[in-house]
Design an enzyme around this catalytic site. Structure first.
Site, PDB file in Angstrom:
ATOM      1  N   GLU A 180      42.555 -37.842  46.178  1.00 34.68           N
ATOM      2  CA  GLU A 180      41.720 -38.206  47.334  1.00 34.68           C
ATOM      3  C   GLU A 180      40.348 -38.765  46.966  1.00 34.68           C
ATOM      4  O   GLU A 180      39.320 -38.130  47.221  1.00 34.68           O
ATOM      5  CB  GLU A 180      41.546 -36.995  48.247  1.00 34.68           C
ATOM      6  CG  GLU A 180      42.854 -36.441  48.769  1.00 34.68           C
ATOM      7  CD  GLU A 180      42.659 -35.347  49.822  1.00 34.68           C
ATOM      8  OE1 GLU A 180      41.522 -34.858  49.976  1.00 34.68           O
ATOM      9  OE2 GLU A 180      43.651 -34.983  50.474  1.00 34.68           O
ATOM     10  N   GLU A 219      50.405 -33.463  49.745  1.00 39.70           N
ATOM     11  CA  GLU A 219      49.747 -32.291  50.341  1.00 39.70           C
ATOM     12  C   GLU A 219      49.967 -32.297  51.844  1.00 39.70           C
ATOM     13  O   GLU A 219      49.852 -33.341  52.493  1.00 39.70           O
ATOM     14  CB  GLU A 219      48.226 -32.282  50.107  1.00 39.70           C
ATOM     15  CG  GLU A 219      47.793 -31.866  48.733  1.00 39.70           C
ATOM     16  CD  GLU A 219      46.268 -31.804  48.582  1.00 39.70           C
ATOM     17  OE1 GLU A 219      45.559 -31.616  49.599  1.00 39.70           O
ATOM     18  OE2 GLU A 219      45.798 -31.964  47.455  1.00 39.70           O
TER      19      GLU A 219
END
Ligand code: GAL
Length: 447
Positions: A170, A358
């Site tokens: 991320e 995720e």
């Protein structure tokens, strides 16, 4: 109530796993020659973390990895995603390798393999060596060199056994929260930090990818992105344009240069300000043909136009103000978001495989008579998986699903309060209890 789908509906090759990160779980913050990371420094500053929690011990995975990997096995989890701590391997960020740090990861990898669990390794999940931050961290272009060295070291040391790699976790979150908002390490604020950090992280995705491809035979190489389904407050033109800007920032900015599309400047004109940091061959060097892209989704966002917010001219309307169901993070529970994101990223050419790396939720868990009855988390997982299956049945590319996360852990600026794990951790005793959601995932995977 039985869930409306079976594991076999996802096909025999679907990758089932669970995700963690070094800083959130390992503890042993200064053990065996480890250098400090920016998170070690940030999280010990007064007021930086809720309740002044620190991750000095965290889940003590450093000492309990064998027990934890046995637990993974007992829960039928075949793929384990974890990250490497850069400053455990290279305490100064570059140069001398810390053999004891390397030995820890060798033991973790070997233990996984002995139990028939496939390791999926993330090179960078936000814990930059502090010594590099003293030289500007992600804002210093020399990071291209530093990151390249680190990637090379990891590829060489672990590439004989690790064949599934993710370069970054991320990048939008660690640059946005760490170098613009200042709420994550290293606590820097403003565009003068954010813009160079973005561009350098952007280039490092491809640098890491190329190094792994050259150094690890037979590797499958990806990188991961946070993403949320973005919708305007209503159909008015200004809210719709605001939503487009937020989408460009949160969902597109790091991916599109990799695919050769450049930064989404047309939809987010403020990105023109990246120009001073872009050198002549940079946009070419940003491209890399990843084997897979990991997408990480938790919620959706509703956006309104706002003149008061600089640069993006838009504001996210917090879920609690909208009166919708939320998790403990105040994130809306909106399972169709994951379907919309799979669909969105399927719209790009040249992404061979998409995996969910995720997805998960924090709820106020209680231990009662030695059990954790977290029905809301099980429902969250089942409802999201149903949306993943919907995408798959429509023929969209989605090849795997990793739950965030294995054990409750250090949730960054929120400390230990939000518990995301399928396994409860008592942070005083380090005792683990498989929650009801974990039992459900184990029996689902055991089918
Ligand atoms: C992701 C991050 C994880 C975890 C999770 C829940 O953004 O990669 O480290 O904290 O969110 O907030």
């Amino acid at each position: 109530m039985p869930e409306p789908f079976a594991k076999s509906d996802f096909g025999p090759h679907f990758v089932w796993g669970i995700s963690t990160a070094s800083f959130q779980t390992e503890g042993a913050h200064d053990k065996d020659g480890k250098g400090h990371s920016i998170w070690d420094v940030f999280s010990t500053q007064k007021g930086a973390i809720a309740n002044n929690h620190t991750a000095k011990i965290a889940c003590d995975f450093y000492h309990k990895y064998q027990e934890d990997i046995r637990l993974l096995k007992a829960m039928n989890i075949p793929h384990f995603r974890f990250s490497l701590s850069w400053s455990r391997i290279l305490p100064q960020g570059t140069g001398k390798i810390n053999k004891r740090g390397v030995s820890f990861y060798n033991k973790v990898i070997d233990c996984c393999l002995q139990h028939g669990i496939t390791p999926w390794v993330t090179l960078y999940h936000w814990d930059l060596p502090h010594t590099l931050q003293l030289k500007g961290g992600w804002t210093n272009r020399e990071i291209l060199e530093w990151f390249g060295q680190y990637a090379e070291v990891c590829a060489t040391l672990f590439g004989d056994r690790v064949k599934h790699w993710m370069v970054m976790n991320e990048p939008m979150v660690f640059t946005g929260a760490g170098y613009f908002l200042g709420v994550h390490a290293p606590g820097k604020k403003g565009m003068r930090h954010f813009l160079p950090a973005v561009h350098h992280a952007q280039l490092c995705q491809a640098i890491g990818g190329r190094i792994l491809r050259n150094s690890v035979a037979g590797a499958s190489i990806g990188t991961t992105y946070s993403c949320s389904f973005i919708e305007p407050k209503n159909t008015s033109k200004r809210h719709k344009k605001a939503a487009l800007r937020v989408d460009a920032l949160l969902n597109r900015m790091f991916l599109e240069p990799v695919l050769g599309l450049g930064y989404p400047i047309e939809d987010l004109p403020v990105l023109n300000r990246l120009q001073p940091y872009i050198q002549p061959t940079d946009m070419r060097d940003s491209c890399f043909d990843f084997d897979f892209i990991g997408i990480q989704n938790y919620t959706r966002e509703i956006v309104r136009h706002s003149c008061l917010v600089p640069y993006v001219g838009a504001r996210l309307i917090p879920a609690p103000q909208r009166g919708v169901a939320t998790t403990l993070m105040d994130w809306e529970v909106f399972p169709p978001s994951i379907y919309e994101m799979i669909k969105k990223y399927n719209g790009y050419k040249n992404i061979p495989r998409i995996l969910i790396t995720e997805n998960g939720s924090a709820f106020p868990d209680k231990v009662q008579q030695g059990r954790v009855e977290d029905a809301a988390r099980t429902a969250y997982l089942q409802d999201h998986l149903a949306q993943v299956l919907r995408a798959k049945q429509e023929g969209l590319s989605v090849h795997g699903y990793f739950v965030w996360t294995f054990t409750d852990n250090f949730e960054w600026a929120e400390g230990y309060h939000p518990r995301f794990g399928l396994v409860h951790v008592d942070f005083d005793t380090q005792k683990r209890i498989i929650k009801r959601s974990g039992q459900w995932y184990a029996s689902f995977l055991g089918q």
